[in-house]
Design a protein around this motif. Structure first.
Motif, mmCIF file in Angstrom:
data_model
loop_
_atom_site.group_PDB
_atom_site.id
_atom_site.type_symbol
_atom_site.label_atom_id
_atom_site.label_comp_id
_atom_site.label_asym_id
_atom_site.label_seq_id
_atom_site.Cartn_x
_atom_site.Cartn_y
_atom_site.Cartn_z
ATOM 1 N N ARG A 1 71.568 55.307 60.081
ATOM 2 C CA ARG A 1 71.992 55.589 58.708
ATOM 3 C C ARG A 1 71.462 54.553 57.736
ATOM 4 N NH1 ARG A 1 78.054 58.109 59.746
ATOM 5 N NH2 ARG A 1 77.234 60.098 60.494
ATOM 6 N N ARG A 2 71.408 53.307 58.185
ATOM 7 C CA ARG A 2 70.839 52.268 57.317
ATOM 8 C C ARG A 2 69.386 52.590 56.977
ATOM 9 N NH1 ARG A 2 74.499 48.476 59.221
ATOM 10 N NH2 ARG A 2 73.458 48.272 61.218
ATOM 11 N N LEU A 3 68.656 53.037 58.021
ATOM 12 C CA LEU A 3 67.252 53.395 57.788
ATOM 13 C C LEU A 3 67.143 54.572 56.826
ATOM 14 C CD1 LEU A 3 65.631 53.042 61.327
ATOM 15 C CD2 LEU A 3 65.178 51.682 59.272
ATOM 16 N N ILE A 4 68.031 55.556 57.016
ATOM 17 C CA ILE A 4 68.023 56.728 56.130
ATOM 18 C C ILE A 4 68.294 56.290 54.689
ATOM 19 C CG2 ILE A 4 69.267 58.857 55.551
ATOM 20 C CD1 ILE A 4 69.686 59.217 58.603
ATOM 21 N N LEU A 5 69.309 55.389 54.535
ATOM 22 C CA LEU A 5 69.653 54.923 53.187
ATOM 23 C C LEU A 5 68.507 54.133 52.572
ATOM 24 C CD1 LEU A 5 73.380 53.824 53.679
ATOM 25 C CD2 LEU A 5 72.531 55.879 52.547
ATOM 26 N N GLN A 6 67.859 53.295 53.432
ATOM 27 C CA GLN A 6 66.756 52.484 52.915
ATOM 28 C C GLN A 6 65.620 53.349 52.397
ATOM 29 O OE1 GLN A 6 65.767 49.589 55.930
ATOM 30 N NE2 GLN A 6 67.770 48.623 55.661
ATOM 31 N N GLU A 7 65.422 54.453 53.109
ATOM 32 C CA GLU A 7 64.342 55.348 52.709
ATOM 33 C C GLU A 7 64.748 56.133 51.456
ATOM 34 O OE1 GLU A 7 62.302 58.826 55.158
ATOM 35 O OE2 GLU A 7 62.548 56.925 56.240
ATOM 36 N N ARG A 8 65.977 56.653 51.510
ATOM 37 C CA ARG A 8 66.423 57.532 50.447
ATOM 38 C C ARG A 8 66.636 56.801 49.121
ATOM 39 N NH1 ARG A 8 69.986 62.590 50.707
ATOM 40 N NH2 ARG A 8 70.723 62.736 48.564
ATOM 41 N N PHE A 9 67.153 55.563 49.205
ATOM 42 C CA PHE A 9 67.457 54.824 47.979
ATOM 43 C C PHE A 9 66.480 53.665 47.758
ATOM 44 C CE2 PHE A 9 71.645 56.599 49.270
ATOM 45 C CZ PHE A 9 71.756 57.501 48.229
ATOM 46 N N ALA A 10 65.280 53.834 48.260
ATOM 47 C CA ALA A 10 64.299 52.755 48.139
ATOM 48 C C ALA A 10 64.149 52.326 46.681
ATOM 49 C CB ALA A 10 62.955 53.226 48.681
ATOM 50 N N VAL A 11 63.902 51.028 46.482
ATOM 51 C CA VAL A 11 63.683 50.519 45.126
ATOM 52 C C VAL A 11 62.294 50.975 44.685
ATOM 53 C CG1 VAL A 11 63.498 48.485 43.675
ATOM 54 C CG2 VAL A 11 65.138 48.532 45.560
ATOM 55 N N ILE A 12 62.265 51.953 43.812
ATOM 56 C CA ILE A 12 60.974 52.433 43.328
ATOM 57 C C ILE A 12 60.865 52.161 41.835
ATOM 58 C CG2 ILE A 12 60.507 54.218 45.060
ATOM 59 C CD1 ILE A 12 61.860 56.150 42.949
ATOM 60 N N ALA A 13 59.657 52.249 41.343
ATOM 61 C CA ALA A 13 59.441 51.991 39.926
ATOM 62 C C ALA A 13 59.773 53.251 39.123
ATOM 63 C CB ALA A 13 57.995 51.581 39.685
ATOM 64 N N GLY A 14 60.456 53.063 38.012
ATOM 65 C CA GLY A 14 60.749 54.180 37.107
ATOM 66 C C GLY A 14 60.372 53.762 35.701
ATOM 67 N N ASP A 15 60.698 54.595 34.728
ATOM 68 C CA ASP A 15 60.406 54.223 33.345
ATOM 69 C C ASP A 15 61.199 52.971 32.987
ATOM 70 O OD1 ASP A 15 58.900 56.471 33.211
ATOM 71 O OD2 ASP A 15 60.487 57.702 32.292
ATOM 72 N N PRO B 1 73.546 61.765 53.781
ATOM 73 C CA PRO B 1 74.706 61.321 53.005
ATOM 74 C C PRO B 1 74.963 62.359 51.916
ATOM 75 C CG PRO B 1 72.753 60.083 52.369
ATOM 76 C CD PRO B 1 72.320 61.036 53.440
ATOM 77 N N ASN B 2 76.104 63.045 51.944
ATOM 78 C CA ASN B 2 76.294 64.067 50.914
ATOM 79 C C ASN B 2 77.426 63.781 49.944
ATOM 80 O OD1 ASN B 2 78.186 64.567 52.785
ATOM 81 N ND2 ASN B 2 77.899 66.779 52.877
ATOM 82 N N THR B 3 78.181 62.690 50.167
ATOM 83 C CA THR B 3 79.122 62.236 49.136
ATOM 84 C C THR B 3 79.028 60.719 49.078
ATOM 85 O OG1 THR B 3 80.925 62.025 50.714
ATOM 86 C CG2 THR B 3 80.802 64.101 49.505
ATOM 87 N N VAL B 4 79.466 60.144 47.952
ATOM 88 C CA VAL B 4 79.414 58.691 47.849
ATOM 89 C C VAL B 4 80.665 58.188 47.152
ATOM 90 C CG1 VAL B 4 78.044 58.855 45.725
ATOM 91 C CG2 VAL B 4 78.066 56.717 47.003
ATOM 92 N N THR B 5 81.195 57.056 47.614
ATOM 93 C CA THR B 5 82.290 56.385 46.932
ATOM 94 C C THR B 5 81.641 55.303 46.066
ATOM 95 O OG1 THR B 5 83.611 56.777 48.891
ATOM 96 C CG2 THR B 5 84.506 55.238 47.277
#
Ligand code: ZN
Length: 522
Positions: free
Chosen positions: A97-111, A189-193
């Motif tokens: 799950r940590r790996l999934i989170l790391q991939e899914r919420f990776a720090v990427i560049a945005g505006d 992950p389909n819900t978040v606290t």
């Protein structure tokens, strides 16, 4: 001795009592137990471990009896092995799950965030999130649950602000979020606290560079004189949200001081919002402190359930606000209770941005209202009646609006009659016959005996019966009139009385510029 001690018959009952064994060897019962424990290891033949099938090692007769009482269970070794396996599996899932989170919420560049383009609400939310050690050295924003200072006056409001900033894509969940902050469906992950997760800012560069960039921009805009013009338009609604949260927090706090637990709902919010149309936060603290005290007195006097007593505080609050306004009381402002800390957001907006020396005396709604004050003296009795007629004719849910001629009334005034249609999602439409009596009284307030006279006079119009009598005045009601109406309405008899005073009419007219223009009210 050991053999004798542990021998059982087929049903598992011991063959010899300890006392009998003791007599046979001329020792005490205690010595028998001691010798047996020291000299042998006993294992059960029945029951056996449900996992490995071996007998259980037993230490005493009572231990054996206890084991026989339970059917399938594992021996200590097997239980430890099962737990170790479960731990390994949990660690494996956590790693996955940590790996999934790391991939899914990776720090990427945005505006890049341009602070001047944000709303006042969003800019203040993010700035508050970054203050008071709200972020770690690598630019990660601390989860709400771990913050030392309160972000906003209530945690619900703080969470709402963070959720809005997150949904607007201004902040993102950081990949270091703990996996148990999420509800998982298989590997998704389909819900978040949200209280439990750290965030990082949208933008380019490393998270800490984004924070520095944000704060640099924010510092240049923070003082009210440097605000983008759109922020000025937003000040009143944002102030209102914060003020409502401050008042709500103090109501919950004071009730808890009286050992009354209270969870504020929509009614509380509406009552407090109403109060801010006329009073400052300091004055509201006064009303709130009193309402909580009266609710506690009601609890000890009447022995009602605690939640009923706590809920009565909102009704008390509403009544005292309306009465104070109707009678034009001077309401003494109270200070903030020192046990209620100032939230980061309030500190930021009121002290840092607006540089208010007394934030509790500030109310942008009040000052906005002053220019809206209508020139009631521009009206005659007759034009006041026409104004009310137009107001009812244009109001949603009012039909068959008509004049009623009071031929034998001493003032020859005309009342407005209408049918008020109300829609309820369950019971459908209900119709009420409403009569609005117009009183263009500028020099004196409407007293209790004026109201009672009007209620009696409505009897003339009892075909069809009158459900509601609204008294519309360009002035105010006395406190006695307000209590008279409360008592009358509590009886539940026709007609129910509504009081429309100058402030209510001003609120209604605020959205009717054409009427204000037509009647030259400004
Ligand atoms: Zn086993």
């Amino acid at each position: 001795m050991c053999k004798l001690y542990w021998s059982t018959d087929d049903s598992g009952a011991f063959l010899y009592t300890v006392k009998a064994i003791a007599e046979r060897y001329s020792v005490t019962s205690n010595e028998v137990t001691k010798s047996v424990t020291a000299s042998c290891r006993a294992y059960t033949i029945e029951p056996v471990c449900s996992t490995c099938g071996n007998g259980f090692r037993i230490s005493s007769r009572s231990h054996f009896t206890e084991l026989r009482r339970y059917q399938a269970r594992s021996c200590a070794e097997c239980a430890a092995a099962v737990k170790a396996e479960a731990d390994r599996e949990a660690r494996r899932i956590a790693d996955v799950r940590r790996l999934i989170l790391q991939e899914r919420f990776a720090v990427i560049a945005g505006d890049q965030l341009v602070v001047a383009d944000l709303t006042l609400r969003s800019a203040m939310t993010i700035a508050a999130l970054l203050r008071d050690d709200g972020c770690t050295s690598d630019g990660v924003i601390t989860p709400m649950r771990n913050r030392v200072e309160n972000l906003a006056p209530t945690s619900e409001f703080g969470l709402e602000l963070v959720r809005d900033a997150w949904r607007a894509g201004l902040i993102n969940i950081h990949p270091s979020a703990p996996h148990d902050a999420f509800g998982w469906k298989d590997d998704t992950p389909n819900t978040v606290t949200l209280e439990l997760v750290p965030f990082f800012l949208r933008g380019t560069g490393l998270p800490d560079e984004r924070l520095t960039d944000f704060m640099t921009q924010f510092e240049l805009l923070v003082e009210v004189k440097s605000w983008p013009s759109s922020w000025h338009d937003e000040l009143a609604p944002v102030w209102m949200e914060i003020a409502i949260a401050e008042a709500t927090a103090s109501l919950v706090f004071y009730l808890r001081q009286h050992k009354l637990e209270f969870s504020p709902g929509e009614g509380t919010r509406a009552t407090i919002a109403k109060g801010f149309e006329w009073f400052t936060l300091g004055q509201m603290f006064n009303f709130i402190w009193r309402s909580a005290k009266e609710a506690a007195a009601y609890y000890s006097r009447e022995r009602v359930p605690k939640n009923q007593a706590a809920n009565s505080a909102v009704t008390r609050l509403r009544n005292s606000i309306e009465r104070a306004y109707a009678e034009g009381w001077e309401v003494k402002p109270y200070r903030r209770d020192t046990r209620l800390g100032v939230s980061t957001l309030s500190q930021l907006l009121f002290t840092r941005s607006l540089r208010l020396s007394d934030p509790l005396a500030y109310n942008p709604i009040l000052s906005y209202r002053t220019p809206l004050k209508l020139r009631w003296d521009a009206l005659t009795d007759e034009s006041f009646e026409r104004l009310i007629f137009r107001l009812a004719s244009e109001a949603e849910g009012y039909t068959d609006v008509d004049w009623l001629m009071k031929t034998n009334a001493p003032d020859h005034g005309r009342d407005v009659a209408a049918t008020r249609v109300r829609h309820d999602t369950l019971s459908g439409y209900t119709h009420e016959r409403i009569i609005i009596q117009c009183k263009h009284w500028l020099s004196r307030s409407i007293a209790d005996n004026d109201v009672s006279k009007e209620v009696t006079s409505v009897d003339h119009w009892n075909n069809p019966p009158v459900d509601v009598l609204a008294i519309a005045t360009s002035g105010k009601f006395t406190a006695n009139a307000v209590s008279w109406v409360e008592r009358h309405n509590a009886k539940g008899i026709r007609p129910r009385v509504e009081m429309w005073n100058d402030a209510k009419l001003e609120t209604l007219l605020a959205s009717k510029p054409q009427l204000i223009l037509d009647f030259e009210l400004r």
